[in-house]
Write a protein that holds these residues in place. Structure first.
Motif, PDB file in Angstrom:
ATOM      1  N   ILE A 133       0.834  -1.206   0.000  1.00 16.86           N
ATOM      2  CA  ILE A 133       0.000   0.000   0.000  1.00 16.86           C
ATOM      3  C   ILE A 133       0.866   1.252   0.000  1.00 16.86           C
ATOM      4  N   LEU A 134       1.913   1.261   0.820  1.00 15.13           N
ATOM      5  CA  LEU A 134       2.795   2.428   0.877  1.00 15.13           C
ATOM      6  C   LEU A 134       3.489   2.659  -0.464  1.00 15.13           C
ATOM      7  N   ALA A 135       3.963   1.587  -1.083  1.00 15.23           N
ATOM      8  CA  ALA A 135       4.615   1.708  -2.389  1.00 15.23           C
ATOM      9  C   ALA A 135       3.634   2.235  -3.431  1.00 15.23           C
ATOM     10  N   SER A 136       2.395   1.781  -3.368  1.00 18.41           N
ATOM     11  CA  SER A 136       1.378   2.238  -4.313  1.00 18.41           C
ATOM     12  C   SER A 136       1.075   3.716  -4.125  1.00 18.41           C
ATOM     13  N   VAL A 137       0.950   4.143  -2.877  1.00 18.08           N
ATOM     14  CA  VAL A 137       0.666   5.558  -2.590  1.00 18.08           C
ATOM     15  C   VAL A 137       1.829   6.446  -3.031  1.00 18.08           C
ATOM     16  N   LEU A 138       3.049   5.934  -2.937  1.00 17.65           N
ATOM     17  CA  LEU A 138       4.215   6.722  -3.330  1.00 17.65           C
ATOM     18  C   LEU A 138       4.421   6.750  -4.843  1.00 17.65           C
ATOM     19  N   MET A 139       4.190   5.614  -5.496  1.00 17.65           N
ATOM     20  CA  MET A 139       4.535   5.490  -6.912  1.00 17.65           C
ATOM     21  C   MET A 139       3.419   5.899  -7.866  1.00 17.65           C
ATOM     22  N   PHE A 140       2.156   5.746  -7.450  1.00 20.03           N
ATOM     23  CA  PHE A 140       1.090   6.063  -8.392  1.00 20.03           C
ATOM     24  C   PHE A 140       1.069   7.546  -8.773  1.00 20.03           C
ATOM     25  N   PRO A 141       1.293   8.479  -7.835  1.00 24.74           N
ATOM     26  CA  PRO A 141       1.391   9.887  -8.268  1.00 24.74           C
ATOM     27  C   PRO A 141       2.493  10.114  -9.299  1.00 24.74           C
ATOM     28  N   VAL A 142       3.598   9.382  -9.195  1.00 26.37           N
ATOM     29  CA  VAL A 142       4.675   9.500 -10.188  1.00 26.37           C
ATOM     30  C   VAL A 142       4.176   9.038 -11.554  1.00 26.37           C
ATOM     31  N   LEU A 143       3.408   7.938 -11.569  1.00 27.52           N
ATOM     32  CA  LEU A 143       2.842   7.450 -12.823  1.00 27.52           C
ATOM     33  C   LEU A 143       1.851   8.449 -13.423  1.00 27.52           C
ATOM     34  N   VAL A 144       1.095   9.115 -12.562  1.00 28.46           N
ATOM     35  CA  VAL A 144       0.132  10.117 -13.044  1.00 28.46           C
ATOM     36  C   VAL A 144       0.867  11.311 -13.649  1.00 28.46           C
ATOM     37  N   TYR A 193      -6.393   7.239  -5.230  1.00 27.94           N
ATOM     38  CA  TYR A 193      -6.540   6.084  -6.116  1.00 27.94           C
ATOM     39  C   TYR A 193      -5.480   5.019  -5.825  1.00 27.94           C
ATOM     40  N   GLY A 194      -4.242   5.472  -5.595  1.00 27.04           N
ATOM     41  CA  GLY A 194      -3.179   4.516  -5.289  1.00 27.04           C
ATOM     42  C   GLY A 194      -3.479   3.718  -4.036  1.00 27.04           C
ATOM     43  N   PHE A 195      -4.020   4.403  -3.028  1.00 27.31           N
ATOM     44  CA  PHE A 195      -4.390   3.703  -1.791  1.00 27.31           C
ATOM     45  C   PHE A 195      -5.546   2.739  -2.028  1.00 27.31           C
ATOM     46  N   LEU A 196      -6.583   3.188  -2.709  1.00 27.76           N
ATOM     47  CA  LEU A 196      -7.766   2.351  -2.914  1.00 27.76           C
ATOM     48  C   LEU A 196      -7.443   1.080  -3.691  1.00 27.76           C
ATOM     49  N   VAL A 197      -6.710   1.209  -4.772  1.00 24.76           N
ATOM     50  CA  VAL A 197      -6.386   0.036  -5.595  1.00 24.76           C
ATOM     51  C   VAL A 197      -5.573  -0.974  -4.803  1.00 24.76           C
ATOM     52  N   ALA A 198      -4.537  -0.508  -4.120  1.00 22.95           N
ATOM     53  CA  ALA A 198      -3.677  -1.430  -3.373  1.00 22.95           C
ATOM     54  C   ALA A 198      -4.409  -2.052  -2.178  1.00 22.95           C
ATOM     55  N   ALA A 199      -5.154  -1.230  -1.442  1.00 22.21           N
ATOM     56  CA  ALA A 199      -5.828  -1.733  -0.236  1.00 22.21           C
ATOM     57  C   ALA A 199      -6.934  -2.715  -0.583  1.00 22.21           C
ATOM     58  N   ILE A 200      -7.757  -2.389  -1.566  1.00 18.40           N
ATOM     59  CA  ILE A 200      -8.859  -3.277  -1.938  1.00 18.40           C
ATOM     60  C   ILE A 200      -8.331  -4.583  -2.536  1.00 18.40           C
ATOM     61  N   SER A 201      -7.316  -4.485  -3.372  1.00 20.26           N
ATOM     62  CA  SER A 201      -6.732  -5.687  -3.982  1.00 20.26           C
ATOM     63  C   SER A 201      -6.091  -6.576  -2.927  1.00 20.26           C
ATOM     64  N   ALA A 202      -5.384  -5.960  -1.985  1.00 19.67           N
ATOM     65  CA  ALA A 202      -4.762  -6.730  -0.909  1.00 19.67           C
ATOM     66  C   ALA A 202      -5.818  -7.411  -0.037  1.00 19.67           C
ATOM     67  N   TYR A 203      -6.886  -6.695   0.235  1.00 22.30           N
ATOM     68  CA  TYR A 203      -7.988  -7.260   1.033  1.00 22.30           C
ATOM     69  C   TYR A 203      -8.590  -8.482   0.338  1.00 22.30           C
ATOM     70  N   GLN A 204      -8.836  -8.362  -0.964  1.00 22.67           N
ATOM     71  CA  GLN A 204      -9.425  -9.482  -1.701  1.00 22.67           C
ATOM     72  C   GLN A 204      -8.483 -10.682  -1.705  1.00 22.67           C
ATOM     73  N   GLY A 205      -7.205 -10.448  -1.887  1.00 22.91           N
ATOM     74  CA  GLY A 205      -6.265 -11.557  -1.927  1.00 22.91           C
ATOM     75  C   GLY A 205      -6.003 -12.161  -0.560  1.00 22.91           C
ATOM     76  N   PHE A 206      -5.949 -11.320   0.451  1.00 25.91           N
ATOM     77  CA  PHE A 206      -5.591 -11.789   1.797  1.00 25.91           C
ATOM     78  C   PHE A 206      -6.632 -12.750   2.354  1.00 25.91           C
ATOM     79  N   PHE A 207      -7.892 -12.540   2.008  1.00 29.86           N
ATOM     80  CA  PHE A 207      -8.963 -13.374   2.555  1.00 29.86           C
ATOM     81  C   PHE A 207      -9.478 -14.407   1.549  1.00 29.86           C
ATOM     82  N   THR A 208      -8.619 -14.772   0.610  1.00 30.09           N
ATOM     83  CA  THR A 208      -8.980 -15.825  -0.344  1.00 30.09           C
ATOM     84  C   THR A 208      -9.123 -17.156   0.383  1.00 30.09           C
ATOM     85  N   ARG A 209     -10.142 -17.893   0.026  1.00 29.81           N
ATOM     86  CA  ARG A 209     -10.351 -19.235   0.585  1.00 29.81           C
ATOM     87  C   ARG A 209     -10.604 -20.211  -0.553  1.00 29.81           C
TER      88      ARG A 209
END
Length: 247
Positions: A133-144, A193-209
């Motif tokens: 999440i931290l990497a996404s928040v830092l790098m996505f503004p650079v991509l924008v 956006y960087g936070f939302l994408v990383a956090a939501i994706s991590a949440y979906q993957g972390f609770f995979t069953r």
């Protein structure tokens, strides 16, 4: 509401029982390369076509003799900074990076690697998810920023190649009536956006069953939910911050 509450608790777990600072530095750098540097090519390609298409379509719609040609570049600049660069890039980012995050964490969950970390007393949420999440928040503004530059420059090259507007008029247009807050607005969107994408994706993957099939479903859900969250945040930020552009 249950999912929302679970997501909030999940985010809260990022800040408890953290590892040593040096551990996060190494992991954040690694994740920044994965989510940032590895996304440059696709972002550049998409941005180049966004700038070219926006320039051509705007030129063919503003055909009144009462409207100066420089207005075309003015429209391209503001559309790129306020909407196209952050939002379109976020959707592409969700498809590439979001699915990767969900797939990686989902695979770790079904192979019991996350369970092993928790048995060893490591906060798996903080250790695995926080750097992403931290990497996404830092790098996505650079991509924008990269996306905005390529889009506007692509519009300039398109104007030279097609003749829909002269290069001189384009350069004049991207400078007239410039409001510095548009850049701030774009960066606020990028961080959210960087936070939302990383956090939501991590949440979906972390609770995979389940198994491999469920990992694929988690990746799909991560992209879908991230895109919906980005569009909802886009509307909310526009409603809250757009009035400041004319203040």
């Amino acid at each position: 509401m249950k999912s929302l509450g679970k997501f909030i608790i999940f985010i809260g777990q990022l800040f408890v029982r953290r590892e040593a600072f040096a551990t996060y530095v190494t992991r954040v750098v690694d994740e920044s390369i994965k989510v940032g540097f590895n996304s440059v090519f696709i972002v550049a390609i998409v941005s180049a076509f966004i700038g070219a298409v926006t320039t051509v379509q705007t030129a063919y719609n503003l055909v009144s003799p009462l409207i100066p040609d420089s207005t075309i570049a003015w429209v391209v600049r503001d559309m790129t900074l306020l909407e196209l660069a952050p939002t379109i890039t976020a959707i592409v980012y969700a498809g590439k990076v979001g699915s990767n995050i969900a797939g990686e964490l989902g695979t770790m969950r079904i192979t019991e690697q996350i369970d092993a970390l928790e048995v060893m007393g490591i906060n798996a949420t903080s250790y695995l998810v926080f750097p992403k999440i931290l990497a996404s928040v830092l790098m996505f503004p650079v991509l924008v920023i990269l996306s905005a530059f390529i889009s506007i420059y692509s519009g300039y090259l398109t104007s030279l190649a097609t003749g829909v507007i002269s290069g001189t008029d384009y350069l004049i247009g991207i400078q007239i009536e410039f409001i510095p807050f548009t850049v701030v607005f774009a960066m606020i969107k990028a961080i959210v956006y960087g936070f939302l994408v990383a956090a939501i994706s991590a949440y979906q993957g972390f609770f995979t069953r389940g198994g491999a099939l469920e990992v694929g479903q988690s990746s799909t859900s991560a992209v879908t939910n991230s895109c919906i969250a980005v569009l909802a945040a886009d509307f909310l930020l526009a409603y809250l911050l757009a009035p400041l552009l004319t203040a």
